[in-house]
Write an enzyme that holds these catalytic residues in place. Structure first.
Site, PDB file in Angstrom:
ATOM      1  N   TYR A  88       0.724  -1.089   0.186  1.00 51.39           N
ATOM      2  CA  TYR A  88       0.100   0.111   0.044  1.00 51.39           C
ATOM      3  C   TYR A  88       0.820   1.172  -0.007  1.00 51.39           C
ATOM      4  O   TYR A  88       0.762   2.172  -0.591  1.00 51.39           O
ATOM      5  CB  TYR A  88      -0.810   0.162   0.994  1.00 51.39           C
ATOM      6  CG  TYR A  88      -1.869   1.036   1.183  1.00 51.39           C
ATOM      7  CD1 TYR A  88      -3.038   0.974   0.657  1.00 51.39           C
ATOM      8  CD2 TYR A  88      -1.467   2.304   1.699  1.00 51.39           C
ATOM      9  CE1 TYR A  88      -4.001   1.982   0.777  1.00 51.39           C
ATOM     10  CE2 TYR A  88      -2.321   3.342   1.742  1.00 51.39           C
ATOM     11  CZ  TYR A  88      -3.772   3.310   1.023  1.00 51.39           C
ATOM     12  OH  TYR A  88      -4.561   4.360   1.021  1.00 51.39           O
ATOM     13  N   SER A 234       4.255 -10.239  37.860  1.00 52.58           N
ATOM     14  CA  SER A 234       3.515 -11.273  37.440  1.00 52.58           C
ATOM     15  C   SER A 234       4.038 -12.769  37.555  1.00 52.58           C
ATOM     16  O   SER A 234       3.518 -13.661  37.614  1.00 52.58           O
ATOM     17  CB  SER A 234       2.820 -11.113  36.047  1.00 52.58           C
ATOM     18  OG  SER A 234       3.816 -11.307  35.169  1.00 52.58           O
ATOM     19  N   GLY A 235       5.378 -12.515  37.752  1.00 45.83           N
ATOM     20  CA  GLY A 235       6.331 -13.713  37.606  1.00 45.83           C
ATOM     21  C   GLY A 235       6.776 -14.221  36.517  1.00 45.83           C
ATOM     22  O   GLY A 235       7.541 -14.917  36.312  1.00 45.83           O
ATOM     23  N   GLY A 236       6.402 -13.179  35.249  1.00 45.74           N
ATOM     24  CA  GLY A 236       6.808 -13.561  34.306  1.00 45.74           C
ATOM     25  C   GLY A 236       7.983 -12.906  33.830  1.00 45.74           C
ATOM     26  O   GLY A 236       8.654 -12.015  34.760  1.00 45.74           O
ATOM     27  N   VAL A 237       8.672 -12.987  32.698  1.00 43.44           N
ATOM     28  CA  VAL A 237       9.929 -12.369  32.427  1.00 43.44           C
ATOM     29  C   VAL A 237       9.819 -10.699  32.205  1.00 43.44           C
ATOM     30  O   VAL A 237      10.658  -9.893  32.783  1.00 43.44           O
ATOM     31  CB  VAL A 237      10.464 -12.826  30.907  1.00 43.44           C
ATOM     32  CG1 VAL A 237      11.767 -12.015  30.615  1.00 43.44           C
ATOM     33  CG2 VAL A 237      10.597 -14.209  31.107  1.00 43.44           C
ATOM     34  N   SER A 239       7.428  -8.359  33.475  1.00 41.96           N
ATOM     35  CA  SER A 239       7.317  -7.594  34.749  1.00 41.96           C
ATOM     36  C   SER A 239       8.820  -7.519  35.319  1.00 41.96           C
ATOM     37  O   SER A 239       9.214  -6.725  35.986  1.00 41.96           O
ATOM     38  CB  SER A 239       6.272  -7.809  35.618  1.00 41.96           C
ATOM     39  OG  SER A 239       6.398  -9.350  36.026  1.00 41.96           O
ATOM     40  N   SER A 240       9.332  -8.786  35.659  1.00 45.19           N
ATOM     41  CA  SER A 240      10.510  -8.916  36.244  1.00 45.19           C
ATOM     42  C   SER A 240      11.867  -7.870  35.631  1.00 45.19           C
ATOM     43  O   SER A 240      12.321  -7.321  36.492  1.00 45.19           O
ATOM     44  CB  SER A 240      11.136 -10.249  36.243  1.00 45.19           C
ATOM     45  OG  SER A 240      10.060 -11.247  36.546  1.00 45.19           O
ATOM     46  N   LYS A 380       9.659  -9.590  22.631  1.00 51.50           N
ATOM     47  CA  LYS A 380       9.848 -10.580  23.770  1.00 51.50           C
ATOM     48  C   LYS A 380      11.399 -10.920  23.966  1.00 51.50           C
ATOM     49  O   LYS A 380      12.079 -10.757  24.713  1.00 51.50           O
ATOM     50  CB  LYS A 380       9.113 -11.810  23.770  1.00 51.50           C
ATOM     51  CG  LYS A 380       9.247 -12.737  24.866  1.00 51.50           C
ATOM     52  CD  LYS A 380       8.662 -12.191  26.148  1.00 51.50           C
ATOM     53  CE  LYS A 380       7.873 -12.962  26.784  1.00 51.50           C
ATOM     54  NZ  LYS A 380       6.882 -12.312  27.540  1.00 51.50           N
TER      55      LYS A 380
END
Ligand code: XMP
Length: 524
Positions: A88, A234-237, A239-240, A380
């Site tokens: 486009y 949260s325990g995830g990568v 937020s850590s 990620k």
């Protein structure tokens, strides 16, 4: 705006293609700093402030032949910097500069082959460096309209059977345009084409994670000043990494809040608390809010309502805890770029909302805390690289992603404490199997899903009537697209047997072999 002020910057103008973000990825792989902005936002003032060294116009779903279809700000073409139009982007560029585009009777989707046209010296064009070693290039097309007359100054340098103007250039102005999508993997040398373009624009590849880190730290300091910040873990990568980065920036001004929603995996709460409180010495509040979350979700089975309810409760908890830590004014979250694009549809334009990721679309409209989201522009794998840069242990950096809404979105339909307990055990057995077989690092994300159906079975001499569970394991680079992991039948059989033997309440196990798209990774 003025992100990454010391770097050479490339601007991607988004016309709403589903693959616009891949342009950014490919460029980042060449260490080029870029930002994507919706076309409506890019006007003369924006361009002056952003000061791009080059501009890429993305693809998009509209047709330039329709009145009112999107256009690029005309000032883009008078900045004096290289411009690359894709699909486009090529069409609107051609039309805006005086060429012609027609609604195609030759729609072309998928693989095509581009060959150089018989123009004198076209092989000397810098856009072609390193290409056409075999005489043709395999590319990926997705278009209905096509260019039928060139804009003044342009010539054709590449063609395909259905796109006679597959590559057009005006080297004197450094304007380049391609009908196909160089950003997707299926365009075999697409990354090279983009690199050739950025070489033409003089990019030196000056964007590294170490410099990103330094500038993100400065940006955090500038944003929050002397105020206190709370960060949801949260325990995830994600937020850590956000927490450790912010801690480096503002030290004691940061307090982390780990909200135990009652929907965490087995052992998760203890792991997070140990890492942050003991290893990093970052002040941490462990908020046990299981009852608040599970009670609020009682009777709720619609996935979007579940997600929004969870988003609202998180904010309620953070606001309550913010008062506790002495008037915290900011809430930090590990929101990533894919969370942003899958949750947000830019007004009047680009991508559609797929699901409300709890830390983006799930936020209530009125919130007292201001957001700090230092990972908002990263993918990620880039967050993992940043985590390593910050010295986070590999065991943490390499963890599979875990979504903020937790097990709630892995229990399709209504959740209950009983279902969560069953799911938690099945998930633990499944992950144990994956670790024992040495497969953890080869898989992007793996988890069990407790299905809202009971099925009949026979165990010993008795009849059972228990839940069925589905196992999911995917490979992916950034969570935007994914494929199912090809376990062996032996592995699947052994895992199913273990789950049924060890988890009371499950008598049937299935394996989900859907890719993304058309599925998403989570079930809700
Ligand atoms: P989907 O299901 O959208 O998931 O294909 C892509 C990736 O995002 C994770 N995910 C979330 N992460 N909050 C998060 O922090 C959310 O609401 C959320 N929903 C999905 C998912 O686990 C996968 O890694």
């Amino acid at each position: 705006m003025t992100h990454q002020p010391d770097h050479q910057r490339l601007l991607i103008v988004d016309f709403g293609s589903q693959v616009t973000q891949l342009i950014a990825r490919r460029l980042r792989e060449s260490r080029i700093y870029c930002e994507i902005h919706p076309f409506q936002k890019v006007d003369a003032a924006f361009l002056a402030a952003f000061a791009p060294r080059a501009v890429i116009l993305s693809g998009g779903p509209a047709s330039v032949t329709e009145t009112g279809s999107p256009r690029a700000a005309p000032e883009i073409f008078t900045l004096g910097v290289p411009v690359l139009g894709i699909c486009y982007g090529q069409q609107t560029m051609t039309q805006q500069l005086g060429g012609k585009v027609e609604a195609g009777h030759h729609a072309e989707f998928g693989r095509a082959f581009v060959t150089p046209t018989e123009t004198p010296n076209n092989m000397g064009d810098p856009l072609f460096a390193g290409l056409f070693a075999t005489g043709r290039e395999e590319v990926w097309m997705s278009h209905g309209d096509r260019v039928t007359a060139l804009a003044p100054g342009f010539s054709v340098i590449g063609e395909s059977p259905n796109a006679p103007f597959a590559i057009t250039t005006d080297p004197s102005r450094h304007f380049y345009a391609v009908q196909f999508h160089p950003e997707v993997h299926h365009t075999v040398n697409g990354a090279r084409i983009l690199r050739n373009f950025t070489d033409i624009a003089g990019f030196t590849g000056d964007w590294t994670m170490a410099t990103y880190k330094e500038q993100a730290i400065e940006a955090i300091r500038a944003q929050v000043g002397g105020a206190k910040v709370i960060c949801g873990l949260s325990g995830g990568v994600d937020s850590s990494v956000a927490a450790v980065l912010i801690h480096e920036a503002i030290g004691e001004q940061l307090t982390c809040v780990f909200v135990d929603t009652g929907m965490m995996r087995m052992g998760e709460a203890e792991e997070v608390v140990t890492l942050f409180r003991d290893h990093y010495n970052i002040p941490l509040i462990h908020a046990d809010e299981a009852d608040r979350f599970i009670d609020a979700l009682e009777g709720v089975s619609d996935p979007e309502i579940k997600r929004k309810t969870i988003g609202r409760l998180f904010i309620e908890v953070f606001e309550a805890r913010a008062a506790e830590v002495g008037d915290a004014r900011f809430l930090a979250q590990g929101t990533l770029y894919p969370d942003v694009i899958e949750s947000v549809s830019f007004t009047g334009g680009p991508s559609v909302t797929i699901k409300s990721h709890h830390n983006v679309g799930g936020l209530p409209e009125r919130m007292h805390l201001k957001l700090v989201e230092p990972l908002r522009e990263l993918f990620k794998d880039e967050v993992r690289a940043l985590g390593r840069e910050l010295g986070l242990p590999e065991s943490f950096v390499g963890r599979h992603p875990f979504p903020g809404p937790g097990l709630a979105i892995r229990c399709p339909g209504e959740i209950t404490r009983e279902k969560l307990a069953i799911l938690r055990k099945a998930d633990a057995v499944y992950l144990d199997q994956i670790r024992r077989h040495g497969l953890y690092d080869a898989i992007w994300q793996a988890f069990a899903v407790l299905l809202p159906v009971r099925t009949v079975g026979v165990m010993g001499d008795g009849r059972t009537y228990d839940y069925a569970c589905a196992l999911r394991a995917v490979t992916s680079v950034d969570g935007m697209t994914a494929d199912y992991y090809p376990f062996t039948h032996e592995f699947l059989g052994e895992t199913a047997t273990r789950i049924i033997n060890e988890v009371k309440g499950i008598n049937r196990v299935t394996y989900d072999i859907t890719s993304k798209p058309p599925g998403t990774i989570e079930w809700e």
